[in-house]
Design an enzyme around this catalytic site. Structure first.
Site, PDB file in Angstrom:
ATOM      1  N   LYS A  80     -14.165  70.715 -40.475  1.00 56.75           N
ATOM      2  CA  LYS A  80     -15.438  71.136 -41.062  1.00 56.75           C
ATOM      3  C   LYS A  80     -15.199  72.313 -42.008  1.00 56.75           C
ATOM      4  CE  LYS A  80     -20.160  72.339 -39.495  1.00 56.75           C
ATOM      5  NZ  LYS A  80     -20.974  72.653 -38.284  1.00 56.75           N
ATOM      6  N   SER A 155     -25.203  69.970 -38.117  1.00 58.73           N
ATOM      7  CA  SER A 155     -24.667  70.286 -39.426  1.00 58.73           C
ATOM      8  C   SER A 155     -23.264  69.727 -39.658  1.00 58.73           C
ATOM      9  CB  SER A 155     -24.619  71.803 -39.613  1.00 58.73           C
ATOM     10  OG  SER A 155     -23.713  72.379 -38.678  1.00 58.73           O
ATOM     11  N   SER A 179     -24.895  71.154 -33.462  1.00 60.52           N
ATOM     12  CA  SER A 179     -24.337  70.721 -34.743  1.00 60.52           C
ATOM     13  C   SER A 179     -23.210  69.705 -34.646  1.00 60.52           C
ATOM     14  CB  SER A 179     -23.850  71.925 -35.545  1.00 60.52           C
ATOM     15  OG  SER A 179     -24.947  72.518 -36.204  1.00 60.52           O
TER      16      SER A 179
END
Lengths: 489, 500
Positions: A80, A155, A179
């Site tokens: 990420k 996210s 997330s």
């Protein structure tokens, strides 16, 4: 060959180690796959092509020369884009860090590389991990590989999509309020949020420090567990890990591990959360509940009263911490190209900081408000009290139950753009996931069924540092649900 | 000056003292060196102290120990659990745009609180009867920001500012007093005591520029409080406060309300000035630092730092009085500056004439130290003086080889050249005139030239001191005063016996 990209992490490592195929062959296939599906999915902000190929070649030479290799040798991982990678741009999905290249690796990145993993790219996210859809990124929205008109969740939507779309085997996301679990559910993969303090946060760009953990994602429970094993443990660079026992989840061998509890697990289903979910979601959660029952687990419906205040507590604490964490992005030391010449510094800061996207701005403003003098007791302190109550209530539940289950998301993946204009409605969808972050307990999402072509994840939560127990339950759900499919792309 | 006392003006002065823990090897939250002075700008930084995204603070445990020792020395209570807070504000010298500090508004969690420190006010301050006490509100541990550097030296005239983060993250102890001072002179004495304590603890080398900084707040007659910043030295703090009190009194006399504000001390013009930048009401949005869990200290920590604490100034002073036989006043002067006290003890080790050594240091050597260096840790900077010099000099005085006056002259020479006292004495023939022949010659000459004084002295024995002075003058101070006075008195008696 031609379908190496579909393999799980353990298959890849044994293949590379036994020289059934080379790491280079595999990485080439992965890069081809990325090239093919990225135009539809947009999971990556940066693809690390040259470096990945180079590393694969070095690994192959090393193996040819008889060198020992780590447990993730050759495995393509995506990271990420809020986890720092030395020499690879780390944008946090923000314009504020459009040109930011970290001079150091996050502890988890070092650990993965030491175990032979190959970083193929940095994945898309809601700006600074603030969002549940991956629409709030300065690099365009990521699309759900199962239906590219829909959101992948967020996210860590880029990480989830990259794993689901077979652009890599496993990924590291971060989970502050769901997330990792939310996109894992929406993309029908496995996402594990570890106990707070189990995994080092050094190098994770902070959104809400007291809530978040770097979290592994994979297509199977054992892949995700394998990565968790490798990244967990105390880190002298992160004070919040030092009191942590070093646990092993016995990677790919959970169900039959020596520690496996032969007695059936005691499972509690959280009534309030299941009742609040869409009918289809709740049907699948009850399905998993029955499945566990049929595997000698004693299953009971339980109540968690503090649920009512969890969301308010979460958004108060998370935004408060975020407002302070995001202050440093003033474009003075790093960031993007903007000449400070001629500005008084206050004006310069204001101008630079106007480059935050709408959700980041919203949370900075809310967080500044709840911390402002005179309001601290009314909001922040009260939120911390709720958090303590919630912890207490869960602690007492875990005396009677090994795991608690609930929906991961109360809804199915929705259309891109559908909820962007209604932040409150968006926040409400986090109600099931924020509990684990507030309490610091481990929680994971595991695919438990399909509804209208979309995976639905069941959430399993255990007591602090009881990852092993949680993974046992997850493997039962995984094996029984039979949802091992791939999206057509 | 009398007006500065509590004579209805109700002067209230409080202090905020920042003291860098230069005795530590590394910064407060990372491994960077604490010895940043003289380094190339921004060379002494790492991802942590530069506040790069993703980095986390790592607390320097030694800093907690030192701050704990400082707290104990100031009579503070140390809580069972300490915490760090974030103080949020935007400023270019602050890498994270917040400062990690401590905060007691939501419960005491700073390293020290509720202490008190006694000090002995100087003569003439109206409280000669004994010590005064200032209460310490809190002692807290925090990080220093970086430094803004202006090309021309001033913000007003520089076209741009440069930022040097070498200092960012330096461990800093902030000591906050209650507004217990009424006299600026007491403030200076108190600050000297604080300096001496941190020096004795090995916490801070106060001779390093900017290692100790003091802000003061002052009000008169219960009026608004004014904060004074930018004061470069403790002597200047006294001047700034004296000026500011006079300013506030003048306003009060004319019934003009004193504004609550921050004023800067103008070193050149010796006045306090309104801050050029408009000070807004800051809301620092304090909240607990999530990356540093609260730290349990407890009894073990207390015992550990107690055993680590070296001899403190008050104990050392008592020892100077009891073991060396020094007067409390002389001992105090030595103790107020650790360098001076250490120097004294080094001398006393070489030559066991502690009183003479102390006299030479306190009266003669200090007379040669520039005013600007007296309060600093670099008190002997530029003087070529070593303990061996003073030890030998004291020996010469003790054995009567030279008198104190000569010793003082020799000292003046030594500090310039670094020669040993005996060499100087031999070279200049400065040894005392003891032999009766040379002395009586001198006395006879004085008796011849000072007829009137001799007549005077015959009637009034005290006047013989005048004659002694003349003899000393004639011998350029080399006469042994005792021997000379004996000769003078003897000769006076002879003269009295002789009829006029």
């Amino acid at each position: 060959m031609g379908d190496l990209y579909r393999l799980t992490a353990s298959q890849i490592t044994s293949g590379v180690r036994n020289r059934d195929f080379s790491a280079e062959e595999y990485i080439c296939e992965i890069l081809d796959r990325i090239e093919k599906v990225e135009p539809k999915v947009n999971a990556f902000v940066t693809v690390n092509k040259e470096q990945a190929l180079n590393q694969a070649r070095i690994l192959d030479r090393w193996i040819r020369d008889g060198g020992n290799v780590g447990p993730l040798a050759g495995v393509a991982v995506s990271i990420k884009d809020n986890i720092c990678t030395k020499g690879i741009r780390t944008t946090c999905g923000s314009n504020m860090l459009r040109e930011y290249v970290p001079p150091y690796d996050a502890t988890v990145v070092t650990k993965l590389q030491n175990s032979g993993a190959i970083i193929v790219g940095k994945t898309n996210l809601d700006e600074f991990a603030m969002g549940s859809t991956t629409e709030f990124s300065a690099y365009g929205p990521t699309r759900n590989p199962w239906d590219i008109s829909r959101v992948p969740g967020g996210s860590s939507g880029g990480s989830a999509a990259s794993v689901a779309a077979q652009e890599c085997a496993v990924s590291l996301g971060s989970d502050t309020g769901g997330s990792v679990r939310c996109p894992a559910s929406f993309c029908s993969i496995v996402g594990i949020k570890p106990t707070y303090g189990l995994v080092s946060r050094y190098g994770l760009v902070s959104y809400a420090n007291s809530l978040e953990q770097i979290s592994p994602m994979g297509r199977t429970v054992s892949d995700a567990a394998l990565v968790l094993d490798l990244i967990s443990g105390p880190d002298e660079k992160d004070h919040t890990t030092t009191a942590t026992p070093a646990i092993r989840t016995t990677g790919g061998d959970i169900g039959t591990g020596a520690d496996a509890d032969k007695r059936g697990l005691r499972v509690g289903l959280i009534k309030e959360l299941t009742a609040g979910a869409d009918a289809e979601v709740s049907r699948i959660v009850y399905g998993a509940f029955d499945l566990l029952s049929s595997h000698d687990c004693s299953c009971t419906e339980v109540s968690l009263n503090a649920v009512d205040y969890a969301l308010a507590s979460y958004y108060t604490i998370a935004t408060a911490e975020a407002s302070s964490n995001l202050a440093r992005y003033d474009n003075l030391r790093y960031g993007f190209d903007m000449d400070p010449e001629g500005y008084e510094w206050n004006t310069y800061f204001a101008k630079a900081r106007s480059n935050f996207g709408p959700e980041a701005k919203r949370r900075i403003i809310v967080g500044s408000y709840v911390l402002s003098s005179g309001y601290y007791g009314k909001y922040y302190l009260k939120a911390q009290k709720v958090r303590a109550l919630l912890k207490q209530e869960l602690k007492s539940l875990y005396k009677d139950y090994d795991v608690l289950i609930a929906p991961t998301m109360p809804i199915l993946p929705f259309k891109i753009g559908e909820r962007v204009e209604d932040p409150l409605k968006m926040y409400l969808a986090d109600v099931d996931t924020v509990i684990a972050n507030l309490a610091g307990i481990p929680a994971m999402s595991v695919p438990a069924g399909f509804s209208a072509g979309f995976g639905v994840g069941v959430q399993i939560m255990a007591d602090e540092f009881k990852e092993q127990t949680m993974l046992q339950a997850a493997q039962i759900v995984e094996s029984g649900a039979g949802v091992n499919r791939s999206p057509d792309l | 000056m009398a007006a500065a006392r509590n004579d209805g003006w109700m002067v209230k002065i409080g202090l905020e003292i920042h003291c860098q823990l230069t005795g530590l090897k590394s910064k407060l939250f990372c491994q960077c060196s604490s010895d940043y002075r003289g380094m190339e700008p921004n060379a002494n930084t790492c991802p942590v102290c530069a506040g790069l995204p993703g980095t986390l603070p790592l607390l320097n445990e030694k800093a907690v120990e030192l701050a704990g020792m400082i707290s104990l020395a100031f009579g503070c209570k140390i809580p069972d659990r300490i915490m760090f807070y974030r103080k949020n504000y935007f400023y270019p010298d602050l890498p994270k745009d917040f400062q990690i500090t401590q905060y007691n508004a939501y419960g005491v969690s700073s390293i020290g609180a509720e202490g008190k420190l006694e000090y002995i006010p100087g003569a003439g301050s109206g409280a000669d009867t004994g010590g005064k006490t200032a209460r310490i509100r809190r002692v807290q541990l925090e990080e220093d920001p970086g430094r803004l550097v202006y090309e021309t030296g001033s913000m007003e005239s520089s076209p741009f500012a440069l930022i040097d983060y070498n200092r960012a993250g330096m461990p800093l102890v902030e000591i906050v007093t209650e507004p217990d001072f009424i006299d600026p002179r007491d403030v200076r004495i108190f600050l000297n005591k604080i300096t001496s304590i941190v020096e004795h603890l090995g916490a801070c080398d106060t001779s390093l520029e900017g290692s100790v900084r003091c802000d003061a707040n002052v009000s008169v007659r219960g009026g608004n409080r004014v904060e004074i910043k930018n004061v470069s030295s403790f002597k200047e703090v006294e001047k700034a406060l004296t000026y500011e009190i006079a300013r506030q009194k003048a306003k009060s006399d004319r019934e003009i309300q004193v504004r609550s504000e921050t004023r800067h001390w103008d070193d050149a013009r010796k006045v306090t000035k309104e801050s050029r930048t408009k000070e807004e009401e800051q809301d620092y949005r304090y909240f607990p630092e999530p990356d540093i869990p609260s730290i349990a200290l407890g009894q073990e920590f207390l015992s550990a730092i107690q055993s680590l604490t070296p001899e403190l100034p008050d104990d050392r002073k008592a020892r100077f009085v009891s073991s060396y036989g020094l007067s409390p006043h002389v001992a105090q002067v030595l103790i107020d500056n650790k360098q001076l006290a250490d120097f004294f003890e080094s001398c006393a080790k070489i030559n066991r004439s502690p009183k003479e050594i102390a006299n030479l240091i306190v009266t003669d050597l200090m007379g040669l130290v520039g005013d600007d260096k007296k309060d600093s840790g670099a008190i002997f900077a530029g003087l070529k003086i070593r303990p061996a010099h003073i030890a030998e000099l004291a020996g010469l005085v003790d054995r009567g080889v030279i008198n104190r006056n000569t010793a003082k002259q020799i000292l003046g020479q030594i500090v310039k050249t670094g020669e040993m006292p005996s060499e100087v004495a031999n070279k200049t023939g400065a040894s005392m005139i003891q032999d009766a022949d040379s002395l009586s010659k001198a006395v006879q000459e004085v008796f011849r030239s000072e007829q009137a004084a001799v007549q005077d002295a015959k009637k009034n024995p005290n006047a013989s001191n005048f004659l002694l002075g003349k003899v000393m003058q004639l011998t350029k101070g080399r006469a042994s005063p005792k021997a000379a006075l004996e000769l003078i008195n003897k000769k006076l008696k002879e003269e009295q016996a002789r009829p006029d």
